[in-house]
Motif scaffolding. Structure first.
Motif, short mmCIF file in Angstrom:
data_model
loop_
_atom_site.label_atom_id
_atom_site.label_comp_id
_atom_site.label_asym_id
_atom_site.label_seq_id
_atom_site.Cartn_x
_atom_site.Cartn_y
_atom_site.Cartn_z
N SER A 214 17.22 33.39 31.68
CA SER A 214 16.28 34.51 31.68
C SER A 214 16.98 35.77 32.23
N ASP B 109 11.45 28.40 16.99
CA ASP B 109 12.91 28.43 17.12
C ASP B 109 13.45 27.01 17.22
N LEU C 83 5.78 36.52 28.64
CA LEU C 83 4.67 35.71 28.11
C LEU C 83 3.34 36.08 28.75
N ASP D 20 14.04 28.44 32.66
CA ASP D 20 15.49 28.58 32.72
C ASP D 20 15.80 29.93 33.38
N TYR E 133 16.55 32.46 23.96
CA TYR E 133 16.70 31.09 24.47
C TYR E 133 17.30 30.12 23.45
N ASN F 106 12.19 36.32 22.78
CA ASN F 106 12.37 35.11 23.60
C ASN F 106 13.05 34.03 22.78
N THR G 294 12.42 39.31 32.57
CA THR G 294 11.74 39.70 33.80
C THR G 294 10.77 38.61 34.27
N GLY G 295 10.52 37.64 33.42
CA GLY G 295 9.53 36.61 33.77
C GLY G 295 8.11 37.08 33.50
P1 ADP Z 1 11.44 35.80 30.67
O1 ADP Z 1 11.51 37.25 30.78
O2 ADP Z 1 12.07 35.10 31.80
O3 ADP Z 1 11.91 35.30 29.36
P2 ADP Z 1 8.83 35.05 29.76
O4 ADP Z 1 7.52 35.22 30.41
O5 ADP Z 1 9.04 35.73 28.47
O6 ADP Z 1 9.90 35.44 30.82
O7 ADP Z 1 9.06 33.49 29.56
C1 ADP Z 1 8.84 32.62 30.64
C2 ADP Z 1 9.80 31.47 30.59
O8 ADP Z 1 9.49 30.65 29.47
C3 ADP Z 1 11.23 31.89 30.38
O9 ADP Z 1 11.84 32.15 31.61
C4 ADP Z 1 11.83 30.68 29.70
O10 ADP Z 1 12.30 29.77 30.65
C5 ADP Z 1 10.66 30.08 28.93
N1 ADP Z 1 10.68 30.41 27.50
C6 ADP Z 1 10.02 31.40 26.88
N2 ADP Z 1 10.24 31.38 25.56
C7 ADP Z 1 11.06 30.34 25.33
C8 ADP Z 1 11.65 29.79 24.16
N3 ADP Z 1 11.45 30.30 22.94
N4 ADP Z 1 12.44 28.70 24.31
C9 ADP Z 1 12.68 28.15 25.51
N5 ADP Z 1 12.14 28.64 26.68
C10 ADP Z 1 11.36 29.71 26.58
#
Ligand code: ADP
Length: 476
Positions: free
Chosen positions: A394, A369, A404, A390, A345, A341, A400-401
């Motif tokens: 993504s 980061d 996390l 975002d 990002y 991630n 895939t959302g």
């Molecule tokens: P995705 O597969 O969309 O990355 P995640 O569950 O991993 O889904 O993350 C959820 C959302 O959190 C992401 O869509 C992104 O918008 C935000 N995000 C996660 N990690 C970061 C990061 N390191 N910096 C900025 N935004 C992040």
């Protein structure tokens, strides 16, 4: 009683005989009358004391008499004591019964014929916002004003239960309660209630989840179907065909990733937490993640790759021979999701790093980061399934959302904690805090650096260590 009568008669005969002998028949009559009057006065006094005692209602002290009144008072005393014992026993049973209803997780309200509260337990008071003492004998219709409840109460048809919002519910913490009325006795009603907030939330989550999954799958499927149709109906140039097939492949990959993440989540949901017998070397995990991050960075920003700052964490993990207890696959999935991630990002040329810290025996693994950061309002919802800040970034980068959500699940299954902090314009920091019982260290200096690729990684990243520390301070 008969003996008493005989004795009284014998006494009168004796008095009459005495009177006859001392005087004559008139003397005997007078003596009998005087004796009878004296006896009656004495007996009346005893009767008055007995009645006074009975009227007082107090069982003790019992007046002591000889003869008939003694017997009467003794029998009455026995009866009163036996009734008092029965009353105490039934009162104790009632108290036990009420205590059991008090202990019930469900609300219980007893309503009289007019709909007034005769008795209610604490749970019902919480459910409806009553005051269990002050609101006794109040009309329930005056206390529970929810229009749905009023209509249900007045309908007289209580076959189904009613789900209503609790008065203490708020937008941030919605609370639901299911209520049902049961008629009993002579026009009385029993009102039962149970908290269904969790069930309601689970149902909402299930509906949202199905809707989200359908949406996530429908989008690439629609794109794929469009390209298939184009390939079938249009006479495309070879280079166009190649481009279309490439786009189709990327949509298929997107669906595969989604299905794979969904399977991961369902496995996590349905399996018991990992035991503490398998130990995973943290340096191995970090080294694997570093390789993946390098590959991902090269793929996303070939011209300007990220600065990956893993050296210090890797060397600490190796020097202290840090190991984590749990599932290797799950721990790898959690760390790689966070690191990937950070790479996805953070624009090319930015920094992505890992640092390790000890916190009272717990180990914190921080992934940071220098990306765009995340606004504070999104942070509490970031680990929800399919929640994205975002969206376009993504999707562009194969998200895939669910990443996390998987991380949080894995960390919780290992008894740890996931902490998020971020500053817009500065970067983000995701910290996995592992509990002391799942971390072990054995400081063996000779272990040294064991694998060639790790040595390379350390050499390449050493120059970045200083900036890593500086960044750490900034986001803290
Ligand atoms: P995705 O597969 O969309 O990355 P995640 O569950 O991993 O889904 O993350 C959820 C959302 O959190 C992401 O869509 C992104 O918008 C935000 N995000 C996660 N990690 C970061 C990061 N390191 N910096 C900025 N935004 C992040």
């Amino acid at each position: 009683m008969f003996v008493q009568l005989l004795l009284s008669l014998a006494m009168l005969v004796a008095v009459a005989t005495g009177g006859w002998l001392v005087a004559d028949a008139v003397g005997a009559l007078v003596a009998v009358l005087v004796a009878a009057a004296g006896w009656m006065a004495f007996d009346h006094g005893r009767a008055a004391r007995a009645i006074h005692w009975l009227r007082s209602g107090a069982i003790e002290p019992m007046p002591q008499f000889l003869g008939v009144w003694g017997e009467v008072v003794y029998r009455a005393h026995q009866q009163l004591r036996s009734r008092a014992r029965d009353l105490a026993a039934s009162d104790a049973r009632l108290q036990e019964f009420l205590a059991a209803i008090q202990a019930s997780p469900n609300g219980v309200v007893l309503l009289d014929q007019l709909g007034r509260i005769e008795w209610c337990n604490r749970t019902s008071a919480e459910h409806f916002g009553f005051d269990a003492r002050r609101d006794l004998l109040q009309l329930i219709g005056n206390l529970v004003r929810d229009p749905a409840f009023v209509a249900y109460f007045q309908s007289g048809n209580y076959d189904r239960e009613l789900v209503m919002t609790r008065p203490s519910s708020s937008a941030s913490q919605p609370m639901k309660v299911a209520v049902q009325l049961h008629p009993y006795g002579q026009g009385r009603r029993l009102l039962l209630s149970r908290d269904v907030t969790a069930i309601d939330q689970a149902e909402t989550m299930r509906r949202d989840f199905v809707a989200n999954v359908s949406h996530e799958i429908r989008t690439p499927l629609t794109v794929l179907a469009g390209f298939v149709e184009a390939l079938q109906t249009l006479a495309l140039e070879p280079h166009e065909q190649t481009r279309y097939l490439g786009l189709m492949a990327s949509q298929a990959t997107r669906m595969q990733t989604l299905v794979s993440d969904l399977l991961t989540l369902s496995k996590l949901d349905g399996s018991p937490p990992p035991g503490r017998t398998d130990w995973v070397a943290l340096s191995d995990l970090l080294a694997t993640c570093l390789q993946e991050a390098k590959a991902l960075s090269g793929m996303l920003c070939a011209d300007l790759p990220h600065r990956l700052i893993f050296a210090e964490a890797l060397s600490l993990a190796e020097k202290q021979h840090l190991e984590l207890a749990g599932s290797r696959a799950e721990l790898h999935s959690a760390l790689s999701n966070l690191i990937n991630n950070a790479v996805r990002y953070t624009p090319g040329g930015g920094q992505v790093g890992v640092t390790l810290h000890w916190l009272d025996g717990r180990l914190s693994i921080a992934v940071h980061d220098s990306g765009p950061g995340i606004e504070a309002e999104h942070l509490p919802r970031l680990t929800e399934r399919f929640y994205r800040v975002d969206r376009s970034r993504s999707r562009e980068t194969g998200g895939t959302g669910l990443g996390l959500a998987i991380v949080k699940h894995v960390v919780q299954r290992h008894g740890g904690e996931l902490q998020l902090s971020s500053q817009v314009g500065t970067g983000s920091r995701f910290v996995v805090v592992m509990p002391a019982e799942r971390v072990r260290r054995s400081d063996v200096a000779e272990r040294g650096l064991q694998s060639a690729h790790r040595s390379e990684a350390v050499a390449a990243d050493t120059s970045d260590q200083r900036s890593d520390q500086g960044f750490d301070q900034a986001v803290k």
